[in-house]
Design a protein around this motif. Structure first.
Motif, short mmCIF file in Angstrom:
data_model
loop_
_atom_site.label_atom_id
_atom_site.label_comp_id
_atom_site.label_asym_id
_atom_site.label_seq_id
_atom_site.Cartn_x
_atom_site.Cartn_y
_atom_site.Cartn_z
N ALA A 74 -0.39 10.37 -4.07
CA ALA A 74 0.12 9.01 -4.32
C ALA A 74 -1.02 8.01 -4.46
N ARG A 75 -2.07 8.19 -3.64
CA ARG A 75 -3.18 7.23 -3.64
C ARG A 75 -4.06 7.35 -4.87
N GLU B 271 0.82 -1.21 0.00
CA GLU B 271 0.00 0.00 0.00
C GLU B 271 0.86 1.26 0.00
N ASP B 272 0.22 2.36 -0.34
CA ASP B 272 0.90 3.65 -0.35
C ASP B 272 1.25 4.07 1.08
N ASP C 64 -3.79 9.38 -13.38
CA ASP C 64 -3.38 8.00 -13.65
C ASP C 64 -3.97 7.54 -14.97
N TYR D 296 -2.90 6.97 -7.78
CA TYR D 296 -2.26 6.11 -8.79
C TYR D 296 -2.32 4.65 -8.36
N LYS D 297 -2.58 3.78 -9.31
CA LYS D 297 -2.43 2.35 -9.08
C LYS D 297 -0.94 2.00 -9.16
N SER D 298 -0.54 0.99 -8.44
CA SER D 298 0.86 0.54 -8.49
C SER D 298 1.25 0.15 -9.91
N SER E 205 5.38 10.98 -0.12
CA SER E 205 4.60 9.75 -0.15
C SER E 205 5.01 8.89 -1.33
N SER F 9 3.89 5.55 -3.87
CA SER F 9 3.06 4.49 -4.42
C SER F 9 4.04 3.40 -4.87
N ASP G 125 -9.53 9.41 -10.96
CA ASP G 125 -8.10 9.13 -10.93
C ASP G 125 -7.45 9.21 -12.31
#
Length: 836
Positions: A343-344, A296-297, A520, A346-348, A314, A316, A516
């Protein structure tokens, strides 16, 4: 004690979800004193419109403040005349009451003052809580404002017996969001304010070493507090840290440590903080700290080299099973957005890790000035920690972060394989905020144009050819009403003439934030995959522009180290042969340049043709760097820059001194009023720096200062040569001098007690640190220097500026002299404008 972590503000910028849940009433958040809180809410006041104009420059107007400093403001009464402004308007006070939200809200607050009073039956201390204001005079003392209405600024104040007066300066935000004001009584004399923490997010089961955070200490006493420590307890694990001194009747954000080794599962954890002096516990508060899983972030803290404060960024993290050597994405957030929320969004990514810097605050410095430095500090830390592929570093951001992407991308070409501004505006001259826009120089007096020269580094249009260094992906919603898509179209048109590697996409129906995908966006990251940073030796053609070598000096193997005229645009265009042995091209406004000749073996002959000069050089090693100096119109091989010259480490403007863990030094000599001014101004700047930049700075008396004790640190001197004993320890050779009744610039002397001065000077005992002086020839001049517009992102300040107090009314015509030192820091070889 219940505590709510930072949350995302939603005020016309990127809107992302809160970090943790609900807002908690302030009465539950702040204090745990045994006595019940006794609050006084201001509900009625008087407002006077159209009496000040502050913006992103050194010049400002404040008709009220000038008259206030002169002591000519009469007790405000409803409908009573206050003054006549420069437009010939007669300004009167009128009554204003709070609305149903208990806020003063009126268009007049945009460029006006709100007058509030409190009748005290005794001399006593209190906590002043005002939100939505630019600043406030408390019985004549300037105190920091909560411009963006965060709600966490609680200031200790000394109340007199009888009438206490508060002149609250408003802004455009004040007229939109409103101003709320209250006094809190019966608080502890020293306590922790936990409403504005800087916290890491623990990676459960992995973080075993101590982590750091920061929290505010409120000193509601008449003495500087020292010898304090904060003891934390988290799941039975204790950590202690001594904290720096806290100025009298002020606040300071200080670090603390936590031991996360007992945290093995994700969740929210109570952490107890005890403020301790010797064997006494002054205050205890509880904060909540989050723990997440490895996938997780999370957030990490670090100590900034700017001021020694605790900042955070932060992450990701890279998707598990991704590339062994990751790509690195630096994402810069929009106005009012916390880095963890950025950061949250964005998906990894399988291909790499994404880090989000903070800009020092959710609004901070618009990614310019210290926001720019924060981005570079985080980038440096991320490179060390994640060890990415050095050819695959990317930059992106949204809204204000879209501006940050345009700005950082143009300022540091060659650092990024590609950039991707999303919903961004290019310049602070075209799109402002609460601080307004950087002024257009058209029609401005010559002296104001000279000062605004210091804002040149903000103009990405003048730096636009730098974008040729990498790819550019522009992403913008075509229905954006916050940052119109016309900004993206404008930049597309600018780049179309020369940028061969550009992709442009307008999201159909996209508002400012359309989920997002606003950041993203899969095609954006696909575009990144196609781009790498070329090796220096692969770059044969160079077209590089900078406005300040101390901000940006290099592009691959070329550096502009020194300018002919400070802070004007410098450009170098070169072509290099395929065998790297021949270099030819032209320069503009450059006096020292260097070429890195790495890749050529020792003894290789190199031919250089520059601006008509023919230079032959033979390499001494396989990693040579050749320095060229301009002598009139000819270039010759010369030495590297010395520490005593202007260049990449020190190039002027007073902003440069607010770095290298600066210290604020206030004078303790002179009249009682002058001594009070020096302390109050230093405290005001320290509080403003804390608010603007999540900062923490040492504020000390001149008697405590010694160059050895504060070696290599930036120094801000408040006062003059007679009132501040640190002055002559650092400024003996400076050609600008401010003293009692006189200000000197070279052979010119200006006399009177109403003169103010801002100027910078390099510390002769340091290779990197500078000194700034903020002062005046007398009390009126000192007060005229109160405005700290140097904290406004992108604002331009000359190396020195001498002005009369009536600048607050007359503007540029009140400037006596302003300019930039020469490259040897002399007045004679620099630029200046004098006015009688």
């Amino acid at each position: 004690m219940i505590h709510t972590a930072k949350y995302t503000l939603k005020s016309g910028a990127q809107k992302l979800k809160n970090v943790f849940g609900l807002s908690i009433p302030l009465s539950l958040l702040l204090f745990s004193a045994a006595t019940a809180q006794q609050n006084y809410n201001f509900t009625t006041g008087l407002v006077a419109p159209s009496v000040h104009r502050y913006g992103r420059e050194a010049l400002y107007k404040d008709f009220f403040a000038l008259n206030y400093y002169k002591g000519s403001i009469k007790a405000p009464l409803e409908n009573a005349n206050l003054l006549t402004n420069d437009k010939g308007e007669n300004i009167s006070w009128r009554s204003l009451a709070v609305n149903t939200d208990k806020k003063f809200k009126d268009k007049a607050l945009s460029n006006g003052y709100l007058y509030l009073t409190y009748q005290s039956d005794k001399e006593q201390k209190a906590i002043l809580h005002v939100s939505g204001n630019n600043m406030v005079y408390v019985n004549g003392e300037p105190r920091a404002g909560d411009l963006y209405a965060y709600g966490y600024l609680y200031l200790p104040v000394q109340l007199k017996k009888g009438l206490n007066e508060f002149y609250v300066r408003g802004s455009s935000f004040s007229s939109e969001e409103g101003i709320a004001a209250e006094l809190l009584f019966d608080q502890k004399s020293t306590f922790l304010n936990i409403k504005d923490p800087t916290l890491p997010i623990i990676i459960a089961g992995r973080d075993k070493n101590q982590l750091s955070g920061a929290v505010v200490i409120v000193n509601n006493t008449d003495k500087t507090l020292s010898g304090l420590k904060i003891s934390s307890k988290l799941e039975g694990k204790t950590a202690n840290l001594n904290v720096p001194s806290i100025p009298a009747m002020s606040v300071r954000k200080v670090p603390f440590n936590i031991d996360p080794s007992a945290i093995s599962a994700k969740g929210m954890y109570d952490c107890s903080l005890s403020l301790v002096k010797g064997s006494s516990t002054l205050d205890v508060q509880n904060i909540r700290i989050e723990a997440v899983s490895e996938t997780e972030d999370y957030s990490r803290t670090f100590v900034s080299n700017v001021d020694g404060s605790t900042q955070y960024f932060s992450v990701s993290p890279q998707k598990q099973g991704g590339k062994a050597t990751p790509d690195l994405f630096l994402s810069v957030h929009g106005a009012g957005v916390e880095a963890i929320n950025q950061a949250r969004a964005y998906k990894s990514k399988e291909e790499g890790v994404l880090v989000a810097a903070t800009n020092r605050r959710p609004r901070g410095f618009n990614w310019e000035d210290w926001g720019r430095i924060d981005a570079l500090e985080v980038l440096g830390i991320a490179k060390k920690e994640f060890k990415p592929d050095p050819k695959r570093i990317y930059l992106t951001g949204h809204s204000m972060g879209g501006h940050g992407t345009w700005y950082l991308g143009a300022t540091y070409p060659g650092m990024w394989a590609a950039i991707a501004p999303c919903a961004g505006y290019p310049t602070l001259a075209g799109y402002g905020s609460a601080d307004g826009k950087i002024p257009d120089i058209s029609g401005k007096p010559a002296v104001e144009k000279l000062i605004l020269q210091a804002s040149n580094q903000s103009d990405v249009f003048q730096l636009a050819k730098n974008y040729k260094a990498g790819g550019v992906y522009v992403h913008h919603g075509d229905s954006d009403e916050v940052v119109t898509v016309n900004f993206a179209r404008q930049m597309h048109q600018v780049l179309a003439g020369f940028q061969k590697d550009m992709s442009y996409y307008e999201y159909p129906g996209g508002s400012h934030w359309f989920g997002d995908e606003s950041v993203d966006w899969a095609p954006l990251f696909d575009y990144f995959k196609w781009h790498t940073i070329p090796a220096d030796t692969a770059v044969k053609d160079v077209d590089f522009t900078t406005a300040n070598p101390a901000i940006s000096s290099s592009f691959h193997w070329v550096s502009i180290l020194q300018q002919q005229e400070s802070l004007k645009y410098s450009r170098i265009r070169l072509s290099r042969s395929d065998d790297l042995k021949t270099i030819s091209g032209t320069t503009e406004n450059a006096s020292v340049v260097s070429f890195d000749l790495s890749g050529l073996s020792a003894g290789t002959p190199v031919k250089i043709a520059l601006d008509g000069s023919e230079i032959k050089y033979s390499t001494k090693s396989g990693s040579d760097k050749v320095f060229l100096r301009r002598n009139n119109s000819q270039w010759t091989i010369g030495n590297a820059l010395s520490d005593s010259e202007k260049g990449t480490l020190r190039n002027g403007t007073i902003k440069e001194a607010f770095n290298n863990r600066m210290v604020f030094v206030y004078g303790t000599s002179g009249s009682a009023a002058e001594k009070a001014w020096a302390y109050n101004k230093a405290r005001y700047d320290a509080e403003s720096w804390y608010y603007r930049g999540n900062g923490s700075v040492d504020v000390i008396a001149d008697k405590e200062f010694s160059p050895a004790r504060y070696a290599d640190r930036g120094v801000i001197i408040y006062g003059n040569a007679s009132t501040n004993s640190a002055y002559n320890k650092l400024l003996k050779n400076c050609p600008v001098k401010v003293d009692k009744g006189v200000v000197t610039a070279g052979n010119q002397k200006y006399r009177g007690d109403d003169l103010a001065a801002y100027f910078v000077w390099p510390r002769s005992d340091s290779k990197k640190a500078s000194v700034a002086v903020i002062g005046g020839s007398g009390l009126l001049g000192m007060k005229a220097a109160d405005a700290n517009q140097y904290f406004a992102g992108g604002s331009g300040f000359a190396d020195y500026m001498i002005f009369k107090a009536d600048l607050l009314e007359k503007g540029a015509s009140a400037i006596k002299q302003a300019g930039y030192y020469g490259n040897d820091w002399s007045l004679e070889k620099g630029q200046k404008i004098s006015q009688d």
